[in-house]
Write a protein that holds these residues in place. Structure first.
Motif, short mmCIF file in Angstrom:
data_model
loop_
_atom_site.label_atom_id
_atom_site.label_comp_id
_atom_site.label_asym_id
_atom_site.label_seq_id
_atom_site.Cartn_x
_atom_site.Cartn_y
_atom_site.Cartn_z
N ARG A 1 0.83 -1.21 0.00
CA ARG A 1 0.00 0.00 0.00
C ARG A 1 0.86 1.27 0.00
N ILE A 2 2.08 1.16 0.49
CA ILE A 2 3.03 2.27 0.51
C ILE A 2 3.75 2.35 -0.84
N TRP A 3 4.09 1.19 -1.38
CA TRP A 3 4.92 1.11 -2.58
C TRP A 3 4.48 2.01 -3.74
N PRO A 4 3.20 2.09 -4.10
CA PRO A 4 2.85 2.91 -5.27
C PRO A 4 3.29 4.37 -5.15
N PHE A 5 3.06 5.01 -3.99
CA PHE A 5 3.51 6.40 -3.88
C PHE A 5 4.99 6.48 -3.58
N TRP A 6 5.55 5.50 -2.87
CA TRP A 6 6.99 5.46 -2.62
C TRP A 6 7.73 5.44 -3.96
N ARG A 7 7.30 4.54 -4.84
CA ARG A 7 7.93 4.40 -6.15
C ARG A 7 7.80 5.69 -6.96
N ARG A 8 6.61 6.26 -6.94
CA ARG A 8 6.38 7.50 -7.69
C ARG A 8 7.29 8.62 -7.21
N ILE A 9 7.42 8.77 -5.90
CA ILE A 9 8.25 9.83 -5.33
C ILE A 9 9.73 9.59 -5.63
N VAL A 10 10.21 8.38 -5.38
CA VAL A 10 11.63 8.07 -5.60
C VAL A 10 11.96 8.14 -7.09
N SER A 11 11.10 7.62 -7.94
CA SER A 11 11.41 7.63 -9.37
C SER A 11 11.39 9.04 -9.96
N ALA A 12 10.68 9.97 -9.31
CA ALA A 12 10.70 11.37 -9.78
C ALA A 12 12.08 12.00 -9.60
N GLY A 13 12.85 11.50 -8.62
CA GLY A 13 14.21 11.97 -8.43
C GLY A 13 14.33 13.40 -7.94
N GLU A 14 13.30 13.92 -7.26
CA GLU A 14 13.33 15.32 -6.83
C GLU A 14 13.58 15.52 -5.34
N THR A 15 13.34 14.50 -4.52
CA THR A 15 13.43 14.72 -3.07
C THR A 15 14.24 13.67 -2.31
N TYR A 16 14.46 12.53 -2.88
CA TYR A 16 15.24 11.48 -2.21
C TYR A 16 16.46 11.13 -3.04
N SER A 17 17.53 10.80 -2.37
CA SER A 17 18.77 10.47 -3.08
C SER A 17 18.91 8.97 -3.34
#
Length: 160
Positions: A13-29
């Motif tokens: 349930r976390i993975w879909p937004f986790w993936r979206r945020i991380v794959s955007a490459g704007e806030t996590y390294s």
């Protein structure tokens, strides 16, 4: 909204937004191509206390973790990571989760919290400063932002 400790079966349930945020490459390294299993190891690591926010329908809309930032004699300084589903932004979930995490970290005996690498263009910088975090330093040109080019990474701290 309900804020609770995450269970292992919350990861899908976390993975879909986790993936979206991380794959955007704007806030996590983290690597934008991180796999689901590697993401689980990063976020749901047993050394971390992981929390989720559920909206009124029971949908997981945000997640955060708390973990020691250092070891040994410095283990009472916490680190945390936060993610809010980008489709759920602006509804107060991030602030409520941040306040919950700060309270939980204090109850767990942490004396302070540090964020090691807050991308200076991240809108969450405003949230953290409003909650009493200060920027103790900035590593210049340390993050290759997909829209802004090379930007700094803030180190932020707050006493608990």
């Amino acid at each position: 909204m309900l804020i609770r400790e995450a269970a292992a079966d919350d990861w899908p349930r976390i993975w879909p937004f986790w993936r979206r945020i991380v794959s955007a490459g704007e806030t996590y390294s983290w690597d934008p191509d991180t796999s689901m299993e590697a993401g689980r190891a990063l976020w749901m690591n047993p050394a971390k206390r992981v929390y989720v926010v559920e909206d009124e329908s029971g949908t997981v809309v945000a997640s955060a973790y708390v973990t020691p930032n250092y070891g040994g004699p410095a283990a009472r300084t916490a680190n945390a990571g936060f993610m809010v589903d980008p489709d759920q932004g602006g509804r107060g979930y991030g602030r409520a989760l941040a306040e919950h995490i700060l309270t939980a970290a204090t109850a767990d005996g942490y004396r302070g919290m540090v964020f090691n690498a807050v991308v200076e263009t991240n809108p969450a910088v405003r949230l953290w400063t409003s909650l009493g975090f200060t920027i103790v330093g900035t590593v210049p040109d340390a993050f290759d932002h997909p829209r802004h080019g090379w930007v700094g990474l803030h180190v932020m701290h707050r006493a608990l």
